[in-house]
Structure formats: structure tokens, C-alpha cells
Motif scaffolding. Sequence first.
Motif, PDB file in Angstrom:
ATOM      1  N   THR A 201       0.847  -1.197   0.000  1.00 51.95           N
ATOM      2  CA  THR A 201       0.000   0.000   0.000  1.00 51.95           C
ATOM      3  C   THR A 201       0.881   1.245   0.000  1.00 51.95           C
ATOM      4  OG1 THR A 201      -0.096  -0.025   2.425  1.00 51.95           O
ATOM      5  CG2 THR A 201      -1.841  -1.202   1.250  1.00 51.95           C
ATOM      6  N   GLN A 202       0.272   2.381  -0.338  1.00 56.04           N
ATOM      7  CA  GLN A 202       0.988   3.654  -0.364  1.00 56.04           C
ATOM      8  C   GLN A 202       2.288   3.533  -1.157  1.00 56.04           C
ATOM      9  OE1 GLN A 202      -0.242   6.449   0.754  1.00 56.04           O
ATOM     10  NE2 GLN A 202      -2.053   5.564   1.715  1.00 56.04           N
ATOM     11  N   ALA A 254       2.577  11.041  -1.350  1.00 55.98           N
ATOM     12  CA  ALA A 254       2.022   9.752  -0.944  1.00 55.98           C
ATOM     13  C   ALA A 254       2.536   9.341   0.421  1.00 55.98           C
ATOM     14  CB  ALA A 254       2.371   8.690  -1.986  1.00 55.98           C
ATOM     15  N   HIS A 255       3.799   9.575   0.669  1.00 55.85           N
ATOM     16  CA  HIS A 255       4.369   9.162   1.954  1.00 55.85           C
ATOM     17  C   HIS A 255       3.999  10.129   3.067  1.00 55.85           C
ATOM     18  CE1 HIS A 255       7.487   6.854  -0.601  1.00 55.85           C
ATOM     19  NE2 HIS A 255       6.425   6.120  -0.344  1.00 55.85           N
ATOM     20  N   GLU A 258       0.818   8.812   4.231  1.00 57.55           N
ATOM     21  CA  GLU A 258       1.049   7.598   5.016  1.00 57.55           C
ATOM     22  C   GLU A 258       1.534   7.941   6.410  1.00 57.55           C
ATOM     23  OE1 GLU A 258       4.519   5.251   3.931  1.00 57.55           O
ATOM     24  OE2 GLU A 258       3.301   3.449   4.064  1.00 57.55           O
TER      25      GLU A 258
END
Length: 270
Positions: A201-202, A254-255, A258
Motif C-alpha cells: 500500500t501507499q 504519498a508518503h 502515510e
Amino acid sequence: MPGDEPPTNSDSRRDRDEIVHRGPVQLRGDRAFESTMMDQRLLDRRGPADWVHTDPWRVLRIQSEFVEGFGALAEVPRAVAVFGSARTPTDHADYAIGRRLGAALVDAGYAVITGGGPGAMEAANRGASESGGFSIGLGIELPFEQSLNDWVDLGLNFRYFFARKTMFVKYSQAFVCLPGGFGTLDELFEAVTLVQTHKITQFPIVLFGTEYWSGLLDWIRATMLREGKISAEDFDLISVTDSIEEAVQIIVAAHRGEDEHELYGEEASW
């Protein structure tokens, strides 16, 4: 005396100078060509029936590759894998892009992982190394592209593709694909499948070079999506760009999401 020296055959000297790696083992000269590659031995069905009895022992060698890989990479910081053609010349625009991309990823706080070979892989490793970052190469036993490039700080040589692929996915938090061939496509679709099936994921997947990748993306949209072989949201698993800055921003964003999820939990709202 010079006149007593035996005649030298240039071809035989070239053969003696040839270096081949079998996993962690280096072979030179005639010994470099005495055996086939380990992946080939494992997967090729041709040969005597006694392979049925020797293959189970191969599990121990496969296990050792996983153990060595996990041990060597356990403390690698957050990293991005960069893929691309080993055939990219050093004077090609894609090589210059690879160097800039490697440097930009380091500036954003990432280590850079490549297949450790020449071409686009070398470019990304070089950019990372020149910027003072952590440059990693995961090589593979092949009949060509044998040596890790000179810009790798931490290098591992693998016999088996599947062990190497596991290291890429486990120790990378994103993939960036520069223009490449079958090997690059292999890594791309492996990653897309793992994200699609929620095995990872991510995990941003970025294709660099809209002109190069547009034909593939058009076919996915016009054929696979139209015929219902994938869902519309699956197409969104891949980003494509011509901007190094945008590629890095996609990964960082994206991170960041997360990290916020881990810090604040499911109820976080922004």
C-alpha cells in the motif's frame, strides 16, 4: 628475454580477462563459461531426470539469498527504486535525467536503489552518490551486464530473480521507471499487480517520459480498460510525467499521507 616470450593470442587473452559473477562468486577466463546461470538451471525443464532429486537442495541456496539480502538491507533508510534500460548511453538525454533524478531523490530524503547495472541504472546511482546520498545496487546473474556500476555504495549480487524482486519491493517505498525494455516492464507490472491486489500500500509508481510510455498507456486505456480487464481506478495506480520535480512530489505526497495516517490514525481529517 623478450624473444623467448610465447606468442599471445588476443582472443584467448580476452577470454582470460572475462569476468562473470555467479551470485557472490566471481569467475574469470574459462571457468566463467563452465556453468549455466542458476535461474536457468532452476527453470529450464530440459535435461536428465535427476534434476527432480537435486532441486529440493536448491532451496538452501535460495534461502541464503533471502537471508543475505534481508541482513544487508535491514537498516536501509526510506528508499526509491529507479528502473530503466541498461542500454542507455552515457551521452543520452535519459542518462542525464537519471542523474538528476537520483540527486533529486536524495535531496528529498530518499536512498536510491537500482539494478546496479549500466545505463539508466548507473545514472540514478551516480546522481545519488554525487549528491552524498545512499546509492544501492541489486545485481543479477546474467550472461551480460555482469558487474555492478562504480557508483554503488552497497551492492548485492543475486542468482535468482524472485529473491531480488522481493528486495526491491520490501526495501523501496516507490518505483520510478525511466524508458526501458522488458526488464523495466517486468518490474513495472509486478509492482502494479502488488498494489492492485493490496499486497503493498501507499506505493507510488511513476513512469518518466510521456512520449515513451504514451503508447503503452493508450493501449491499457483503450483495450484493457474498455474490455473490462481492469477497473478505472486501476489505471490511476500509475502516474506519468516529464518533470523530475513532479515525480519527486508524487512520491513525497504519498508518503506524507502515510505518515499522517500512522501518526493520527484512521480518524484523521484534513
